[in-house]
Design a protein around this motif. Structure first.
Motif, PDB file in Angstrom:
ATOM      1  N   ASP B  93       0.838  -1.191   0.000  1.00  0.00           N
ATOM      2  CA  ASP B  93       0.000   0.000   0.000  1.00  0.00           C
ATOM      3  C   ASP B  93       0.884   1.258   0.000  1.00  0.00           C
ATOM      4  OD1 ASP B  93      -1.910   1.866   0.248  1.00  0.00           O
ATOM      5  OD2 ASP B  93      -2.478   1.359   2.303  1.00  0.00           O
ATOM      6  N   TYR B  94       0.747   2.052  -1.028  1.00  0.00           N
ATOM      7  CA  TYR B  94       1.556   3.260  -1.130  1.00  0.00           C
ATOM      8  C   TYR B  94       0.763   4.522  -0.782  1.00  0.00           C
ATOM      9  CZ  TYR B  94       5.699   1.067  -3.028  1.00  0.00           C
ATOM     10  OH  TYR B  94       6.842   0.338  -3.175  1.00  0.00           O
ATOM     11  N   SER B  95      -0.435   4.346  -0.244  1.00  0.00           N
ATOM     12  CA  SER B  95      -1.283   5.525  -0.046  1.00  0.00           C
ATOM     13  C   SER B  95      -0.665   6.497   0.963  1.00  0.00           C
ATOM     14  CB  SER B  95      -2.676   5.094   0.402  1.00  0.00           C
ATOM     15  OG  SER B  95      -2.580   4.306   1.564  1.00  0.00           O
ATOM     16  N   LEU B  96       0.059   5.961   1.939  1.00  0.00           N
ATOM     17  CA  LEU B  96       0.678   6.854   2.914  1.00  0.00           C
ATOM     18  C   LEU B  96       1.678   7.794   2.235  1.00  0.00           C
ATOM     19  CD1 LEU B  96       0.792   7.413   6.008  1.00  0.00           C
ATOM     20  CD2 LEU B  96       2.843   5.985   6.057  1.00  0.00           C
ATOM     21  N   LEU B  97       2.435   7.251   1.288  1.00  0.00           N
ATOM     22  CA  LEU B  97       3.464   8.064   0.615  1.00  0.00           C
ATOM     23  C   LEU B  97       2.865   9.165  -0.251  1.00  0.00           C
ATOM     24  CD1 LEU B  97       6.325   5.650  -0.417  1.00  0.00           C
ATOM     25  CD2 LEU B  97       6.143   7.177   1.540  1.00  0.00           C
ATOM     26  N   LYS B  98       1.599   9.023  -0.598  1.00  0.00           N
ATOM     27  CA  LYS B  98       0.956  10.088  -1.377  1.00  0.00           C
ATOM     28  C   LYS B  98       0.641  11.283  -0.491  1.00  0.00           C
ATOM     29  CE  LYS B  98      -0.702   9.850  -5.071  1.00  0.00           C
ATOM     30  NZ  LYS B  98      -0.929   9.718  -6.509  1.00  0.00           N
ATOM     31  N   GLU B  99       0.646  11.048   0.821  1.00  0.00           N
ATOM     32  CA  GLU B  99       0.292  12.125   1.740  1.00  0.00           C
ATOM     33  C   GLU B  99       1.469  12.613   2.569  1.00  0.00           C
ATOM     34  OE1 GLU B  99      -2.991  10.932   4.172  1.00  0.00           O
ATOM     35  OE2 GLU B  99      -4.110  10.100   2.476  1.00  0.00           O
ATOM     36  N   CYS B 100       2.270  11.651   3.053  1.00  0.00           N
ATOM     37  CA  CYS B 100       3.371  12.004   3.954  1.00  0.00           C
ATOM     38  C   CYS B 100       4.673  12.088   3.173  1.00  0.00           C
ATOM     39  CB  CYS B 100       3.497  10.956   5.057  1.00  0.00           C
ATOM     40  SG  CYS B 100       2.129  11.055   6.199  1.00  0.00           S
ATOM     41  N   SER B 309      15.006   4.109   8.377  1.00  0.00           N
ATOM     42  CA  SER B 309      13.859   3.536   9.109  1.00  0.00           C
ATOM     43  C   SER B 309      13.536   4.297  10.383  1.00  0.00           C
ATOM     44  CB  SER B 309      14.145   2.076   9.446  1.00  0.00           C
ATOM     45  OG  SER B 309      14.544   1.378   8.297  1.00  0.00           O
ATOM     46  N   GLN B 310      14.390   5.227  10.767  1.00  0.00           N
ATOM     47  CA  GLN B 310      14.109   5.995  11.975  1.00  0.00           C
ATOM     48  C   GLN B 310      12.855   6.852  11.788  1.00  0.00           C
ATOM     49  OE1 GLN B 310      17.546   8.282  13.126  1.00  0.00           O
ATOM     50  NE2 GLN B 310      18.953   6.557  12.881  1.00  0.00           N
ATOM     51  N   VAL B 311      12.211   7.137  12.898  1.00  0.00           N
ATOM     52  CA  VAL B 311      11.048   8.026  12.826  1.00  0.00           C
ATOM     53  C   VAL B 311      11.507   9.446  12.496  1.00  0.00           C
ATOM     54  CG1 VAL B 311       9.156   9.045  14.146  1.00  0.00           C
ATOM     55  CG2 VAL B 311       9.753   6.632  14.465  1.00  0.00           C
ATOM     56  N   GLN B 312      10.843  10.064  11.543  1.00  0.00           N
ATOM     57  CA  GLN B 312      11.195  11.429  11.168  1.00  0.00           C
ATOM     58  C   GLN B 312       9.945  12.308  11.196  1.00  0.00           C
ATOM     59  OE1 GLN B 312      14.343  11.552   7.796  1.00  0.00           O
ATOM     60  NE2 GLN B 312      13.207   9.702   7.396  1.00  0.00           N
ATOM     61  N   SER B 313      10.155  13.568  11.440  1.00  0.00           N
ATOM     62  CA  SER B 313       9.007  14.483  11.416  1.00  0.00           C
ATOM     63  C   SER B 313       8.862  15.048  10.008  1.00  0.00           C
ATOM     64  CB  SER B 313       9.188  15.602  12.446  1.00  0.00           C
ATOM     65  OG  SER B 313      10.350  16.323  12.167  1.00  0.00           O
ATOM     66  N   THR B 314       7.625  15.214   9.583  1.00  0.00           N
ATOM     67  CA  THR B 314       7.375  15.728   8.246  1.00  0.00           C
ATOM     68  C   THR B 314       5.951  16.269   8.171  1.00  0.00           C
ATOM     69  OG1 THR B 314       7.565  15.277   5.885  1.00  0.00           O
ATOM     70  CG2 THR B 314       6.582  13.532   7.231  1.00  0.00           C
ATOM     71  N   ILE B 315       5.481  16.493   6.923  1.00  0.00           N
ATOM     72  CA  ILE B 315       4.134  17.041   6.747  1.00  0.00           C
ATOM     73  C   ILE B 315       3.242  16.035   6.033  1.00  0.00           C
ATOM     74  CG2 ILE B 315       4.797  19.475   6.712  1.00  0.00           C
ATOM     75  CD1 ILE B 315       4.806  19.259   3.617  1.00  0.00           C
ATOM     76  N   ASN B 316       1.963  16.168   6.285  1.00  0.00           N
ATOM     77  CA  ASN B 316       0.947  15.444   5.526  1.00  0.00           C
ATOM     78  C   ASN B 316       0.254  16.474   4.633  1.00  0.00           C
ATOM     79  OD1 ASN B 316      -1.661  14.428   4.734  1.00  0.00           O
ATOM     80  ND2 ASN B 316      -1.366  12.753   6.199  1.00  0.00           N
ATOM     81  N   VAL B 317       0.444  16.326   3.319  1.00  0.00           N
ATOM     82  CA  VAL B 317      -0.064  17.375   2.408  1.00  0.00           C
ATOM     83  C   VAL B 317      -1.575  17.290   2.226  1.00  0.00           C
ATOM     84  CG1 VAL B 317       2.097  17.683   1.158  1.00  0.00           C
ATOM     85  CG2 VAL B 317       0.454  15.956   0.373  1.00  0.00           C
ATOM     86  N   LYS B 318      -2.158  16.178   2.660  1.00  0.00           N
ATOM     87  CA  LYS B 318      -3.604  16.073   2.535  1.00  0.00           C
ATOM     88  C   LYS B 318      -4.291  16.741   3.723  1.00  0.00           C
ATOM     89  CE  LYS B 318      -7.026  12.715   0.946  1.00  0.00           C
ATOM     90  NZ  LYS B 318      -7.282  11.274   0.743  1.00  0.00           N
TER      91      LYS B 318
END
Lengths: 358, 358, 358, 358
Positions: B93-100, B309-318
């Motif tokens: 499932d690549y849906s997460l990568l479309k947002e994050c 693989s570390q947790v990183q902070s970023t944005i969700n464009v949706k």
């Protein structure tokens, strides 16, 4: 393409140091742009030699004449041709330079490529003097970019082993514009005195020094650029490597990036209101070849001027013998301060060319 | 030009990581070249993943099919199209990568540029997998160059802060060919064990490291290249910056050149019999944008793989919110060893394109 | 590319009819070519106006100045810049032309494209005067081609409905060179008197006439050109359509080819000694986009000069009203005789650009 | 550029008639375009052979596979690669064609250019079959243009000496769309029967015939194009001359323009409401290289298919002797009906490439 360049705007550079004139043709500029010729002349003065003891005492007036493309101070949409007549040419004897190849210069490769027919007087077409029309073109590009809110600025990052600070992640347009007002732009105001000493020291030793220049372009919208062959890096680097003596081009943290861990190198996104920003800018505003909206930051390294007065060993291509050469004449012990505006100009030209909607 | 490239030979690169196929079209190759497909496959294997624990465990077979331009193993002069079908695609499932948006990746700039329509699966068109067809093209270019006596080779100059030696002024074709036989090419045979440790250490920390690659092209005749916009540096650098993760390109001594005095930086010419050589090669075989007959030497810096693989902070464009992201999947902790042949390939393509008489 | 052109040699055209100067930059010329400036001036005179009553009485001196790229009469390999200052400009009032769009001219499309900022004086950048630097470039190209035995020549094929003969399959270099010596080159010496009458008649009626020009390029070796996008036809046609007023470009028998049977249209090969020839040359020396060794023959059609003194209906873009326009001033009733050398020039430039070994 | 083309969008064409596949890569397309694949297949069917007795009985399925650039039927912004596998290849003996050069074909020039290594089977890369991927690209371009209201359409203007009417000044989008629904598009519905007879007559005589195609592009806004080297004519003509067998390209009235008086040839402007129109459209919607808002109209002439079954005299390049040749196999007596959609496709590609805002 060698003399011509550009996908969108079109450059054509011509001239030889001691020929009749040097100049540039800039095609596909938008019509209706009122050029501020005073500012252009000021930008060109930033590059011009003879302004202080750190640069060559040659006085090149660099008076630019507009031959076409401008009517009542406004671009017509036709190619803009700017020309600078060569006047301060010394008619000294250049016959030695036709035979004895100066180390570090284009002399020998050009001799081979042009079968000895290239104009060697003052470096001919390879002269740093050819960057004067580049600065003209860059100044025009900057004025058009500024109307879109895009600002280009640069500072001396180092002279030999004396280093200035680097641009921070929060660099502003005001910072960049402030830099252009400094005769020797540095972020750390103390550092230039040390730089001056290094340059002056080199001059006294009949030697030369190089340095690095860091440049930033602010307010380039996210989404400019392409993957692969026309990435922003791929688009700007040929222009930057066209500047004589540039031996390295790097974006963001550049080579130092290779010493980081991934978790250090990655620039993490966050929303500041509606605006997308990154906490750091190690990638210099570009990932995947495309702008992310942060300042585009890059650095070029400039080698020490190859023209030095010390005796050097070289070859005589006529006699086919090894020989010694002592170059006389007027030389810059360091061209880095004068190159700052040239780097800015190439950056402005490159970014403008990538914008389809100019 | 983004997908297309070349003045003389013509490249067109296509494909997406999880699409049907990736490939390349190479136009304007000379007719009558008998391609050694075994060698091409071997070169492509140098880049392929899954060969050891230091690279991703993905098994990409990279079986190249020739769709056109080759008849009975010999080039016909028509465009040579090579295609690699994508087979080892996980239908996760690549849906997460479309947002994050993954930090350090092309995700966010591509999202803006393509209005969210870009294929994000496996990085889509931005995937390092697209370098496989580049290696195909580079291997073809190398075979043509070799017939002219021109040899391209490279070594890992550094992994993070572990450094190999640099090419000396007297580097030979044999040296370069020896390097290609090493799985992890270094000049100093001791250094790779240290490099391996650094990479393995990064993997254990779910992190990644970068490095630098130094490349040499031997026997390029003096006189190739141009001043300004098509200098050798200007011609090669866009290709090198097309390699994903390259953040710096430098020629000869590169940035270090800026710390030398002129008398140190200049490469002095001498005759060795009839042959012109230089005592040092700080300029990397190029002055004034044109080759001087010495080895062309350059270096690229590659940033640490942004996929960690570390947790990183970023944005969700949706949702337009700040968020945290944990990337799962198979990642290279270091792509530098696999990138060596990609750098060689770009060098070969660039030099071949500059030779009119191919 | 609009102002810039070329894959191999590089053109950049600049200037406006009543600006300071017009000119051209020609990059990538071989070094060491001794230019015959007398011949160049003579070729430019073939195009210049004011030589007889059939052309405009304007006296444009067209004195060409070389700004760069030539030293002691020999090309240096650096861009060759030629400039012609505009001197015979009438400072008449052009305000009407900014509002009333002349039918058949570029006025209205240029007004839209350049938002009214284009220089309308004398046609600005669209002026036929811009073909003077083209003839300069073409004359240089012809001299280089001639050293390879390649000769370009053309004749007036028709003026309105008065037709000259067509080139035969056995056209020779001597025939072509003979044509360049005629002020009004025709194969059939009787026909030009009729042509003159048609032109003189048009002048008396304050009208204008067009015509066609047929051009041949002899001794182009077989094997030049490419299939598809860089066929010889695809390479030459953009240059030919760059000549103001050209509305048709055809190769060999051109449109008439479409009325033949296949057995009539095919040119059958035969050996004459070791040389391959064709019995007819309906394909104009090109099949599959590539030269077959026979003369390359093509034809362009030139529309009647749009500048006529008769009252014409048109629009006023300022008042947004329909209006009447009466154009005053000095006009050519027929530009075809002056265009012959322009067509030859474009042909020479195009063929030279396709030859890698210049 | 030979296989690659484009300033804005980027084409790369590959394949040989009897190789593994033919195809095209289209770069720089906008992301987010939902392609109507049914319409694309229908457009490709308009070109496909084997549909009636007037074309070759070969059955080429021309089933197009999308290898990249499309996800869920929508463009991703990455290069769109379309491939058609070659299946209906007859493995007959082509050794004769390697020696005996077919008159009117590319055989001999290609033999010289590629030193005999070109794939001669079915015409190799020179085969008209390569226009199938062109039609794919053109169909994509048409769909994007249609979203901007721009419509492209064409009709058979003549077969041998049987002529259809010409487009009138008031041609509409509906007219053009109606034409695409006709298997043999003509304006005058009576004329195709005569054309059919001419073609059938040629087939019976083992001969072939050519013809002309007229094409119109409606709703191109005024102001598109450039003076000189990138005029609309200069931009479209190389594409049109890339179509095998095209020997003439003309705009508006074309060659006939040269027989008019100026007062007849000039298209007079008038306002129809706020819209600018011209009373006639002799200039084909282009003056000064730039669109004026009227339909862009051009015509191409196609020579009779060179493949005829009659005995022809030619040369044997192996024995170096004159000889006779009888070509067997499946040939189109007339390719003009199938070429209509190819001409439309090239027009759509060319216009789309000139629009910066795609």
């Amino acid at each position: 393409m060698s003399a011509n360049w550009g996908n969108n705007i079109e450059l054509s550079l011509f001239g030889e140091s001691h020929g009749k004139a040097i100049g540039i043709v800039i095609g596909n500029l938008p019509a209706g742009v009122a050029l501020d010729m005073d500012e252009i002349r000021w930008q060109m003065k930033r590059r011009a030699p003879g302004q202080n003891k750190m640069s060559t005492p040659r006085v090149e007036k660099d008076e630019v004449q507009i031959m076409s493309g401008l009517l009542d101070g406004v671009t017509t949409g036709a190619p803009l041709c700017a020309m600078i007549e060569n006047s301060d040419q010394h008619s000294k004897d250049y016959s030695l330079l036709k035979e004895c190849m100066r180390p570090g210069h284009s002399d020998y490769p050009a001799y081979v490529k042009y079968h000895g027919y290239n104009d060697v007087r003052g470096g001919g077409h390879f002269s740093g003097r050819l960057t004067a029309p580049i600065v003209f073109a860059g100044s025009v590009a900057k004025q058009i970019l500024r109307q879109k809110g895009i600002i280009v600025g640069a500072h001396i990052q180092s002279i030999k082993d004396v280093y200035d600070d680097s641009f921070g992640v929060d660099i502003t347009c005001e910072d960049l514009q402030q830099l252009t007002k400094q005769q020797y732009p540095t972020l750390n105001s103390d550092v230039f005195l040390k730089m001056q000493n290094v340059i002056e020291d080199a001059r006294m030793k009949q030697d030369s020094v190089g340095g690095t220049i860091e440049c930033a372009i602010i307010n380039v919208p996210a989404g400019l650029g392409n993957p692969f062959f026309d990435s922003i890096e791929s688009h700007l680097s040929p222009l930057l490597f066209s500047i004589p003596a540039v031996k390295s081009v790097s974006f963001g943290m550049g080579e130092k990036m290779s010493e980081l861990y991934g978790h250090e190198a990655n620039d993490c996104y966050y929303y500041e209101g509606e605006k997308v920003k990154t906490k750091t800018n190690h990638n210099g505003g570009i990932t995947g070849g495309i702008s992310n909206g942060m300042p585009i930051v890059f650095k070029v390294a400039i080698k020490p001027t190859p023209s030095i007065s010390q005796v050097q060993s070289t070859i005589n291509v006529k006699t086919k013998e090894n020989t010694k050469l002592e170059i006389t004449g007027r030389h810059d012990p360091c061209i880095v301060p004068r190159a700052v505006v040239v780097v800015e100009s190439m950056a402005a030209i490159g970014i403008l060319d990538m914008m389809k909607d100019i």
